[in-house]
Design an enzyme around this catalytic site. Structure first.
Site, PDB file in Angstrom:
ATOM      1  N   LEU A  54       0.695  -1.203  -0.071  1.00  0.00           N
ATOM      2  CA  LEU A  54       0.051  -0.185  -0.063  1.00  0.00           C
ATOM      3  C   LEU A  54       0.982   1.310  -0.044  1.00  0.00           C
ATOM      4  O   LEU A  54       0.514   2.201  -0.687  1.00  0.00           O
ATOM      5  CB  LEU A  54      -1.025   0.076   1.136  1.00  0.00           C
ATOM      6  N   HIS A 110       1.878 -10.424  14.230  1.00  0.00           N
ATOM      7  CA  HIS A 110       1.050  -9.903  13.266  1.00  0.00           C
ATOM      8  C   HIS A 110       1.313  -8.642  12.623  1.00  0.00           C
ATOM      9  O   HIS A 110       1.353  -8.540  11.420  1.00  0.00           O
ATOM     10  CB  HIS A 110      -0.685  -9.683  13.729  1.00  0.00           C
ATOM     11  N   ARG A 131      -0.933  -1.079  17.587  1.00  0.00           N
ATOM     12  CA  ARG A 131      -1.631  -0.503  16.578  1.00  0.00           C
ATOM     13  C   ARG A 131      -3.265  -0.934  16.989  1.00  0.00           C
ATOM     14  O   ARG A 131      -3.686  -1.940  16.997  1.00  0.00           O
ATOM     15  CB  ARG A 131      -1.326  -0.887  15.293  1.00  0.00           C
ATOM     16  N   ARG A 154      -6.149  -5.465  20.718  1.00  0.00           N
ATOM     17  CA  ARG A 154      -5.434  -6.603  20.476  1.00  0.00           C
ATOM     18  C   ARG A 154      -4.446  -7.215  21.803  1.00  0.00           C
ATOM     19  O   ARG A 154      -4.568  -8.564  22.046  1.00  0.00           O
ATOM     20  CB  ARG A 154      -4.913  -6.480  19.042  1.00  0.00           C
TER      21      ARG A 154
END
Lengths: 644, 267, 261
Positions: A43, A408, A442, A337
């Site tokens: 991206l 992750h 994050r 998370r």
């Protein structure tokens, strides 16, 4: 060197507009005289390359995959945040900024995060204009959902394939420029070093992965959009090829590494099934919107479940411990998370884990299926359920899913200033490759936002300022620095190929992964980290003696590629441990057992650790030097994160 | 997608022994041929690629060159993996990529034939890896909306009926793996090209260049040397994302409309 | 013109030629079948021979029939070109192919089926069309009573140089309508008594069935006429009509003559 983050003066909301005005512009006629090298086509890379080429610069892109479209951004499932407030539910740029700072446990820069929230709205407009098929409502307008612990619905999504659709949008913009001849794309090329001329980044050295040719490319600026380093843990949700090599080489050429120990462990992954496992598969955490996380109340029941004497669905309601709902009544299953992950680990450590290995907890949809109907659940999560069934051979409509956290995302990365420039002038880092916006943790649906913000809306302004300052003087690879760097790359390849020992590179990688996961994973201690440091340096020494690297350089040689990447991971791993040792506090994804509240939550030490750790490479086998960028919070009050 | 049924719902602990017939080819110029390997002690829980990892580890330890194959995300979305297994693209199961195929779909003692994608437009790079840049070039010829970064309208100023958005999404799910080409008896790329043409022909954003796009992309597809579509439907059946050949019909329609009823011409 | 040329030389253009010629041949089949059904009439070939005459002498139909011959040739030629291109698109084949797992057999063997049909058409045209046009066929004379159309008197007139021609008049004096026409019916009857020809005919109709089973729907797909509102109707007509009914009706004729005449 003193770290200067170059954060503009003035009130938060004025910083970026004023800064944009103060940045120098490049004359339109001069733009084509500049060449910009973009490494990585995810991206950040694709959006940056396309946007810069549209402005008129010459751009070269590099990716190790066979096509730019395969960069690992493609695998992001859940969504992308934007402060559009289309829902009228109280969202705003300031709220997104605040949530991100808080979610990052106050270890990110206010100015960067505010800018991120500010441009988030433009990203959605841009992507929609490209033809990205976001989910829509019957009225034809965009749909939103609440995601990853957010109390407003600000997440835009495209079924479970948001990353894919956003990347294909950026890839299409990239393709348009390739067609127009403003971008030249080098696929199956791996960047193996940065060329620094007179203190400025002025080129890169790449290896053509098919022919083995070592090439040099000169440019006025180099943009590293090379993603994160989760694969240092061997098992992660990253792609097999995701690696640290480009960023690590930049680090060794003078770019400081920011907060390397900040890694994110994602709570909803499919558990490991055996030693053969090569990677872990994440399931979107949107699953936690309707699934309930639980474990059996007692070790005895867990034991029976592990042996297969009982099935998850057999357990009575009173035998189940919905531990997230119990401990965090306000947020329940939607806690951030890191909190969800750590709680799952605690359950497993207590011996209440389920599944054959005992290293998993349940994520149960029985109640949602009863409430919404199976069809409705299928419409929302069908592809995830299919994926789960494909991998585990269990039907999640009938049995609760088994989940366990997995590495992750890495919040750490190359240290960059407000302009996304590293400590090497002319060398920039974008997206997951930099450390900048997520602090110590994050939030869900923020990675896509950051990658695209950097590429579409930040770098086109900031790199122009640098280019205007250095002037459109032609660059080529005739400077001796190019030959020297190329020689260094060739020597290292020769050294790797000379390894004809007894252990495969994968075996080293797996061992490194075990060490990192055990001692530098979800819970870290001083003792464990010190032990890990020794183990890693022993492993690294052994690698350079006993590894096997078959084949030659002048061919497609996947073993050689892997060996180079693992060799760099073996160096990075030690730096991560150093950073984790230095940070004697818990914050976000970094949990030091020595630093927790009475309730077992991460306990920050803002007086001593409200800084960005930026590490400077000092040479092989020499400790890296720590530089501190103190974080200044002018707008938010630092509080103990609580999701009770 | 309906339920996936597995022959063995209980975890099998019994390991399998398999014979692999693998296409080995040193580089694009090498003639290549099949080499037989034994894959011993394979867990049914392994993915197909993990099984190959195990075989490769053995080869490396013996000082041999491991079997080269493309792979990256290993979760069925990047489109990099590309094996032709026992006569089928991505192996015996529908709607998945090779990386999502698990060894429980095979039985102990089985012989498995593994070949690369075969097409003139996809030359073999090494062993089982092929060059799919023809796909990139087709996308470059017109698979985009010509807008620059910035200066676009607010996202909600472009309302799109949900069923159109959903249909466009179905087309947009293509991962560019090339299974359609591999499975097609004519090595035709129609499903791949039509998926992109469809996505942008359906959406309002794609209207401005709708007819040039289809002409440009079809011209590039022809130039790459793919075969012609004979509507066998093999592409649709083997597509890991189950993209429908309705897209091919739509592209045909778009193409003839553009050629016979519209002013736009590609240059 | 150059637009048309580039369009038709593109892969999609070639396919549109295949589909349009194919569909045209399908419509012809219906007309041909309706005509041939006259064979089932027990009238010594009165209706059939009259039909044969109209088909070969009515100008608009003659024009259409030349279009038809052209279509057959173009359809076969383009098939050949496309097949050779498709072969080139995969120079190295697979060692193992499991086509049945993903596509119907018919769709993958249109070339073989088409070749059978082409051979059949050549033999068929030689036996009937060429005979009718150039061979010295006997003539049939039909005297149909004006008061009772069921009362038909049939006389076979052997071929007699150039003295006989097709005639069609009303004889008020005898109260009959007279038709003298080439007796193609006789040729048909004779040929349909040959076991090898009947076999060839039936096998070819099986090939036709498979060819159309895929071909009819495929033509619409190529033209882009694929709307979910009518795609099932196309499929139904293609599979039941062209894939089953029409080939069976054609095959029924030789079988009827072979076994019942």
């Amino acid at each position: 060197m003193k770290l200067d983050a170059k954060i503009p003066e003035g009130p938060l909301f004025e910083k970026w507009p004023k800064h944009k005005f103060n940045l120098k512009l490049v004359n339109p006629a001069n733009k084509r005289k500049y060449t910009i090298l973009v490494v990585g086509t995810g991206l950040a890379g694709s959006s940056a390359a396309a946007s810069l080429a549209e402005l008129g610069y010459n751009v070269k892109t590099f990716c190790f995959q066979d096509s730019p479209r395969r960069a690992h951004s493609i695998a992001a499932q859940g969504g992308i945040n934007a402060a559009k407030n289309y829902r009228n539910d109280g969202d705003s740029v300031y709220r997104l900024f605040y949530d991100t700072i808080k979610g990052g446990d106050y270890r990110a820069r206010e100015a960067n995060v505010y800018r991120l929230a500010d441009v988030s709205v433009n990203i959605i407009d841009q992507c929609v204009a490209q033809g990205v098929p976001f989910a829509r409502e019957y009225g034809g307008l965009l749909d939103n959902r609440s995601f990853g612990g957010s109390q407003v619905s600000r997440t835009f999504y495209a079924r479970g394939q948001t990353g894919q659709q956003l990347l294909l949008g950026a890839y299409s913009a990239l393709n348009r420029q390739i067609h127009q001849g403003t971008i030249k794309s080098y696929n199956r090329h791996e960047m193996l070093d940065v060329v620094v001329v007179d203190g400025k980044a002025q080129g890169i050295v790449t290896r053509n992965l098919i022919t083995g040719e070592i090439e040099t490319h000169a440019g006025h600026a180099v943009l590293l959009c090379t993603g994160g380093y989760g694969n240092v843990f061997y098992l992660s949700t990253n792609a097999m090829g995701s690696n640290i090599t480009a960023a690590w080489k930049a680090h060794k050429r003078g770019a400081y590494f920011g907060n390397p120990c900040f890694t994110q462990i994602h709570p909803t992954c499919i558990p490991v099934s055996g030693d053969h496992q090569s990677k872990l598969t994440l399931m979107s955490e949107s699953l936690r919107n309707d699934g309930r996380v639980w474990a059996p109340k007692t070790k005895e029941l867990a034991e029976k479940l592990r042996k297969g004497e009982l099935k998850g669905s057999d357990l009575k309601e009173e035998d189940r411990d919905y531990f997230l709902e119990r401990k965090y009544p306000a947020f329940g299953n939607l806690v951030p998370r890191d909190v969800a992950s750590r709680n799952a680990k605690e359950i497993v450590d207590e011996g209440r884990g389920v599944g054959g290995s005992g290293v998993a907890v349940f994520l149960d949809f029985a109640e949602s299926i009863a409430r919404l109907g199976e069809d409705s659940v299928r419409a929302k999560y069908g592809n995830l359920f299919d994926m789960y069934e494909q991998i585990t051979a269990e039907n999640p409509y009938k049995q609760p899913m088994r989940i366990y956290p997995a590495v992750h995302y890495t919040m750490g990365g190359l240290w960059v200033d407000y302009n996304l420039q590293t400590t090497v002038p002319g060398l920039y880092a974008l997206g997951e490759a930099n450390f900048s916006d997520h602090g110590a943790n994050r939030l869900g649906a923020s990675a896509l936002m950051q990658g695209l913000a950097d590429g579409y809306f930040v770098i086109p302004y900031t790199v122009g300022d640098y280019l205007a300052n250095i002037g459109p003087k032609p660059v080529d690879d005739s400077h001796p620095a190019f030959a020297e760097t190329k020689k260094a790359v060739e020597d290292r390849i020769a050294k790797l190929l000379s390894l004809k020992g007894t252990k495969t590179v994968d075996e080293y990688h797996r061992e490194l992964g075990h060490i990192m996961w055990e001692y530098c994973g979800m819970a870290r201690t001083e003792e464990g980290l010190k032990k890990a440091k020794g183990l890693i340096s022993e492993l690294r020494a052994d690698f350079w003696k006993n590894a096997i690297v078959p084949g030659t350089n002048s061919e497609f040689n996947q073993s050689l590629e892997k060996a180079g990447r693992v060799a760099d991971f073996l160096e990075l791993g030690e730096l991560m441990v150093d950073d984790a040792l230095d940070r004697k506090e818990s914050c976000g994804g970094h949990f030091r057992l020595e630093s927790q509240t009475d309730e077992g939550e991460a306990l920050r030490d803002d007086d001593n650790y409200a800084y960005v750790a930026a590490w400077e490479y000092k040479g092989d086998n020499t400790p890296e030097q720590l530089h501190r960028e103190e974080l200044v919070f002018e707008n938010v009050k630092l509080t103990q994160r609580s999701y009770k | 997608m309906s339920h996936i049924s597995h022959p063995n719902t209980n975890k099998m602990s019994a390991h399998m022994n398999l014979t692999l017939k693998v296409w080995r080819q040193k580089n694009a110029n090498d003639k290549g041929g099949f080499v037989t390997y034994k894959a011993a002690d394979i867990s049914p829980d392994m993915s197909f690629l993990e099984m190959l990892d195990v075989v490769n580890e053995g080869l490396i330890k013996k000082g041999e060159d491991p079997i080269h194959f493309d792979h990256d995300c290993r979760e069925g979305i990047c489109g990099m993996c590309s094996l032709y297994i026992n006569g089928r693209a991505h192996g015996p199961k529908r709607a998945i990529t090779t990386c999502q195929l698990h060894m429980r779909s095979f039985s102990d003692g089985e012989t498995i034939t593994i070949e690369p994608w075969r097409a003139a437009a996809f030359p073999v790079v090494k062993d089982l890896a092929v060059n799919r840049q023809a796909f990139d070039r087709i996308q470059q010829s017109g698979g985009y909306v010509s807008i620059n970064t910035g200066g676009v309208p607010d996202a909600n100023e472009i309302p799109i009926p949900k069923f159109i958005a959903d249909e466009a999404f179905n087309s947009a799910t293509c991962i560019g793996c090339g299974a359609c080409v591999a499975a097609c008896k004519n090595a035709s790329a129609m499903l791949f090209v039509s998926a992109k043409v469809s996505q942008l022909a359906l959406l309002p954003q794609g209207q401005q260049e709708r007819y040039q796009r289809v002409q440009a992309m079809v011209a590039q597809m022809d130039e790459e040397g793919f075969g012609n579509c004979t509507n066998t439907g093999a592409c649709e059946a083997e597509c890991p994302k189950e993209i429908s050949i309705t897209n091919i019909a739509r592209m045909n329609r778009e193409y003839f409309t553009s050629k016979f009823f519209k002013e736009e011409e590609i240059h | 013109m150059s637009n048309l040329k580039t369009t038709l030389s593109s892969s999609l253009g070639k396919k549109i030629v295949m589909s349009l010629t194919g569909l045209f041949l399908c419509t012809f089949l219906i007309v041909h079948l309706i005509g041939n059904l006259q064979l089932f009439k027990d009238d010594n070939g009165l209706a059939f021979n009259a039909y044969a005459y109209t088909m070969t002498h009515f100008t608009p139909i003659k024009i259409v029939s030349y279009l038809l011959y052209a279509s057959i040739i173009v359809h076969a030629m383009y098939a050949l070109i496309l097949t050779s291109m498709n072969k080139k698109a995969r120079p190295v084949g697979y060692a193992q192919q499991n086509g049945n797992a993903n596509s119907p057999w018919t769709s993958r063997n249109m070339g073989i089926l088409g070749t059978i049909l082409l051979i059949f058409i050549v033999i068929h045209m030689n036996n009937f069309w060429a005979q009718y046009h150039w061979a010295d066929l006997p003539y049939a004379k039909y005297e149909v009573s004006l008061t009772d159309p069921a009362d038909v008197k049939f006389t076979s007139i052997p071929f007699d140089g150039s003295k006989i021609a097709h005639t069609d008049y009303v004889d008020i004096e005898h109260g009959v309508k007279v038709l003298i026409a080439k007796d193609l019916y006789l040729i048909v009857g004779e040929l349909f008594k040959q076991w090898w020809y009947v076999l060839l005919y039936v096998v070819s109709m099986v090939a036709l069935a498979f060819h159309l089973f895929h071909g009819f729907r495929s033509a619409f797909q190529t033209l882009g006429w694929d709307h979910k509102k009518y795609v099932s109707a196309i499929r139904f007509i293609g599979e039941w009509g062209f894939g089953l009914l029409i080939p069976i009706a054609f095959a029924a004729m030789p079988l009827y003559f072979f076994f019942f005449k």
